[in-house]
Design an enzyme around this catalytic site. Structure first.
Site, short mmCIF file in Angstrom:
data_model
loop_
_atom_site.label_atom_id
_atom_site.label_comp_id
_atom_site.label_asym_id
_atom_site.label_seq_id
_atom_site.Cartn_x
_atom_site.Cartn_y
_atom_site.Cartn_z
N SER A 264 21.58 100.01 31.89
CA SER A 264 22.28 99.44 32.63
C SER A 264 23.92 99.50 32.40
CB SER A 264 22.10 97.78 32.57
OG SER A 264 22.69 97.12 33.77
N HIS B 98 14.44 96.28 37.29
CA HIS B 98 15.64 96.53 36.37
C HIS B 98 15.50 96.31 34.83
CE1 HIS B 98 19.84 97.39 35.76
NE2 HIS B 98 20.24 96.26 35.03
#
Length: 256
Positions: A87, A236
């Site tokens: 990320s 994610h």
């Protein structure tokens, strides 16, 4: 320099060290299990990114600055390493690969692309601020205080890893003011030029929407040797949701 957690190789050979850069609101501690398992043949060094954990505080949370932080860590390890970023840490890792490719042998980018996103993570800053730290003494109490703002128990547990109960009252090991102010930079992408000609793995969760098919041309333009892989059943937070699958995929790529 950034604070680090060093996991020495249990059976060292000539493999370069692996540096792990966490995502927004994370810390080096989040990667403990995966880091230890990957540290069989190589040293693994997980970092606290600036304004996270016990790393230095700064008024700036831009990717050129975060990439420079990672460069300093790699230089302290001998000047060349494999790099894994998730990320926000993945974007910082990509910027470093594009601007200082000499420092990186292989690059793993976990569930992020070199693009600007429209979503805003400021709501999580506000949720953490709503917790009255003067009244919570246990993790369970903090979880209950966070629950009205954060529905997902797994996400609450992730945030609470950055709440330090060794302090009385507990404190967030996050510079929430700067993270909120710098959020446009964090969700954005800088005007970085360059190409990384080394091997790069873009590893995503199959249930995540962060790396869309239409981003692949942009990725290949910057990372011409990019490979793509998905972990089924993961979103994610793929390294937390499917740690064994994540670890094995990274291992195969690094040892290819």
């Amino acid at each position: 320099m950034l604070a680090t957690i060093h996991h020495p190789a249990t059976m060292p050979d000539d493999a370069l060290p692996l540096v792990i850069a966490h995502g927004l609101y994370g810390s080096a501690r989040n990667w403990g299990v995966i880091a230890r398992r990957l540290a069989d043949r190589r040293d693994v060094v997980a970092v606290d990114m600036r304004n996270h954990g016990i790393s230095p505080r700064s008024d700036v949370q831009g990717y050129p600055e975060m990439a420079a932080d990672l460069a300093e860590v790699i230089e302290s390890l001998g000047g060349r390493a494999d790099l894994l970023g998730h990320s926000m840490g993945g974007k910082a890792s990509m910027v470093l690969a594009l601007t200082r490719p000499d420092l990186i042998r292989r690059l793993v980018v976990a569930d992020i692309a070199p693009v600007a996103y429209s979503h805003d993570q400021t709501r999580h800053v506000l949720a953490m601020r709503r917790v009255d730290l003067a009244t919570v003494t246990t993790r369970a109490e903090a979880d209950a205080a966070l629950a009205p703002s954060v529905d997902d128990p797994a996400l609450r547990a992730f945030f609470l890893q950055s709440l330090d109960f060794r302090e009385k009252p507990p404190v967030w090991r996050l510079n929430l003011d700067v993270l909120e102010a710098e959020m446009p930079k964090i969700v954005g992408w800088p005007d970085t030029t360059g190409r990384f000609e080394g091997p790069a793995l873009f590893l995503t969760g199959a249930d995540s929407g962060y790396v869309r098919p239409e981003y692949r041309d942009t990725i290949r333009a910057l990372f011409p040797k990019a490979r793509f892989a998905k972990i089924p059943g993961a979103g994610h937070w793929l390294h937390a949701e499917k740690p064994r699958e994540f670890e094995e995929t990274v291992r195969v790529f690094l040892e290819a």
